[in-house]
Design a protein around this motif. Structure first.
Motif, short mmCIF file in Angstrom:
data_model
loop_
_atom_site.label_atom_id
_atom_site.label_comp_id
_atom_site.label_asym_id
_atom_site.label_seq_id
_atom_site.Cartn_x
_atom_site.Cartn_y
_atom_site.Cartn_z
N SER A 4 -13.65 0.41 5.42
CA SER A 4 -14.33 1.44 4.91
C SER A 4 -13.66 2.72 5.32
CB SER A 4 -15.76 1.47 5.19
OG SER A 4 -16.02 1.66 6.66
N ALA A 5 -12.86 2.89 6.28
CA ALA A 5 -12.22 3.87 6.81
C ALA A 5 -11.06 4.05 6.37
CB ALA A 5 -12.14 3.96 8.59
N ILE A 6 -10.53 3.10 5.29
CA ILE A 6 -9.15 3.45 4.98
C ILE A 6 -9.14 4.47 3.64
CG2 ILE A 6 -7.50 2.19 3.67
CD1 ILE A 6 -8.00 -0.33 5.16
N ASP A 7 -8.17 5.30 3.70
CA ASP A 7 -8.05 6.18 2.76
C ASP A 7 -7.01 5.77 1.43
OD1 ASP A 7 -7.68 8.26 1.07
OD2 ASP A 7 -6.75 9.74 2.53
N LEU A 8 -7.44 4.99 0.41
CA LEU A 8 -6.75 4.30 -0.53
C LEU A 8 -5.50 5.43 -1.11
CD1 LEU A 8 -9.32 2.21 -2.39
CD2 LEU A 8 -7.63 1.42 -0.52
N ALA A 9 -5.94 6.66 -1.23
CA ALA A 9 -5.02 7.66 -1.88
C ALA A 9 -3.60 7.63 -0.98
CB ALA A 9 -5.63 8.98 -2.22
N SER A 10 -4.26 7.72 0.22
CA SER A 10 -2.78 7.96 1.18
C SER A 10 -2.09 6.58 1.25
CB SER A 10 -3.32 8.15 2.68
OG SER A 10 -4.13 7.17 3.29
N LEU A 11 -2.61 5.46 0.72
CA LEU A 11 -1.82 4.45 0.70
C LEU A 11 -0.75 4.05 -0.14
CD1 LEU A 11 -4.39 1.28 1.85
CD2 LEU A 11 -2.72 2.23 3.30
N TRP A 12 -0.91 4.81 -1.47
CA TRP A 12 -0.39 4.45 -2.52
C TRP A 12 1.35 4.65 -2.44
CZ3 TRP A 12 -1.55 1.63 -6.26
CH2 TRP A 12 -2.96 1.54 -6.57
N PRO A 13 1.74 5.77 -1.77
CA PRO A 13 3.15 5.96 -1.50
C PRO A 13 3.74 4.84 -0.66
CG PRO A 13 2.01 7.97 -0.94
CD PRO A 13 0.99 6.95 -1.25
N PHE A 14 2.88 4.22 0.16
CA PHE A 14 3.48 2.93 1.04
C PHE A 14 3.47 1.81 0.16
CE2 PHE A 14 1.75 6.12 4.16
CZ PHE A 14 2.95 6.36 4.74
N ILE A 15 2.55 1.74 -0.82
CA ILE A 15 2.25 0.52 -1.69
C ILE A 15 3.74 0.42 -2.51
CG2 ILE A 15 0.99 -0.33 -3.49
CD1 ILE A 15 -1.46 0.62 -2.10
N ALA A 16 3.74 1.72 -2.98
CA ALA A 16 4.92 1.86 -3.80
C ALA A 16 6.34 1.46 -3.35
CB ALA A 16 4.96 3.20 -4.61
N VAL A 17 6.42 1.91 -2.14
CA VAL A 17 7.75 1.63 -1.22
C VAL A 17 7.88 0.37 -0.98
CG1 VAL A 17 9.19 2.09 1.02
CG2 VAL A 17 7.98 3.81 -0.12
N GLY A 18 6.66 -0.58 -0.80
CA GLY A 18 6.58 -1.89 -0.27
C GLY A 18 6.80 -2.74 -1.75
N PHE A 19 6.29 -2.24 -2.82
CA PHE A 19 6.68 -2.95 -4.00
C PHE A 19 8.18 -2.68 -4.26
CE2 PHE A 19 6.83 -3.42 -8.53
CZ PHE A 19 6.01 -4.44 -8.94
N ALA A 20 8.74 -1.71 -4.36
CA ALA A 20 10.17 -1.45 -4.62
C ALA A 20 11.09 -2.28 -3.62
CB ALA A 20 10.57 0.05 -4.80
#
Length: 255
Positions: A4-20
């Protein structure tokens, strides 16, 4: 872990890097560990041993997904798989133990410079000569070195092993699929060694983002590896390896 403490908005850049990164890794047999580790150490300031541990924890999931995908697409050479497996595990445990004790930053620029040179050679070979498939001769020493450098440098199994097998003339599609599949067993072993020495790394922030993006991209990378022409794969591997290694040398020496 408190989700519940995770900020999903801040994760998107790392999700994008991980995906690429995983898309490139699954298609070309390298890049996820190099990109993720460079970002953690160079941008986020994570200590090298902890960064390597976190990358390998994430890769336990991404390489499992990628390995299954490569198996389903028929990209795995069984004989090459077993020739790489045991030496890779021995090298991985040795590298993880070393990095848990000392800082491997001194040798990292040398390794990256070597990889950059290999990348340039593969790019030249792909542009000038159509690849001619033949069986690789030097496999066990390559697995030992690749496993060691992967653990000690926070990434390197794919660049070291895939690039050198391609230099020897092995079939690109089989190289990528087999190296990715062996990497699952390697990352599990390295992660267990790091946990034994450092404890369990937290799975939050950048680490979680890399995990989500990497797992999502893994099936697409295996599909690309099956359908890319061999010559195109050599050119792309050369470009990716040269670019990531050159940046790593710059970051290690001048930053």
């Amino acid at each position: 872990m408190d989700f519940s403490a995770i900020d999903l908005a801040s994760l998107w850049p790392f999700i994008a890097v991980g995906f690429a990164a995983q898309l490139i890794d699954g298609a070309l047999g390298m890049a996820f560990g190099v990109i993720s580790n460079s970002l953690m150490v160079g941008v986020l300031g994570v200590p090298p041993a902890l960064a390597s541990q976190r990358v390998h924890v994430v890769e336990c999931f991404t390489t499992a997904t990628s390995g299954i995908s490569h198996l389903l697409h028929g990209n795995i050479d069984k004989r090459l798989f077993f020739r790489l497996l045991i030496p890779g595990l021995i090298g991985g445990v040795s590298g993880a133990y070393l990095l848990s004790s000392i800082d491997a930053g001194v040798i990292k620029p040398i390794v990256l410079a070597y990889l950059c040179g290999i990348g340039v050679y593969l790019l030249w070979r792909g542009l000038r000569y159509p690849p001619k498939a033949r069986e690789a001769k030097y496999v066990a020493p390559l697995g030992l070195l690749g496993g060691f450098l992967d653990a000690a440098g926070g990434g390197g199994w794919g660049p070291v092993v895939s690039s050198n097998l391609l230099v020897q003339g092995a079939e690109p599609r089989k190289v990528v699929g087999t190296v990715n599949s062996v990497e699952f067993f390697l990352t599990v072993t390295i992660s267990a060694t790091f946990i034994w020495h450092l404890g369990i790394a937290d799975l939050a922030g950048a680490t979680l983002g890399f995990l989500i993006g990497g797992v999502a991209a893994a099936p697409f990378g295996a599909f690309a590896a099956k359908h890319f022409p061999a010559k195109l794969m050599l050119v792309l591997v050369g470009i990716v390896l040269s670019a990531t290694s050159a940046y790593g040398v710059y970051a290690a020496v001048f930053r």
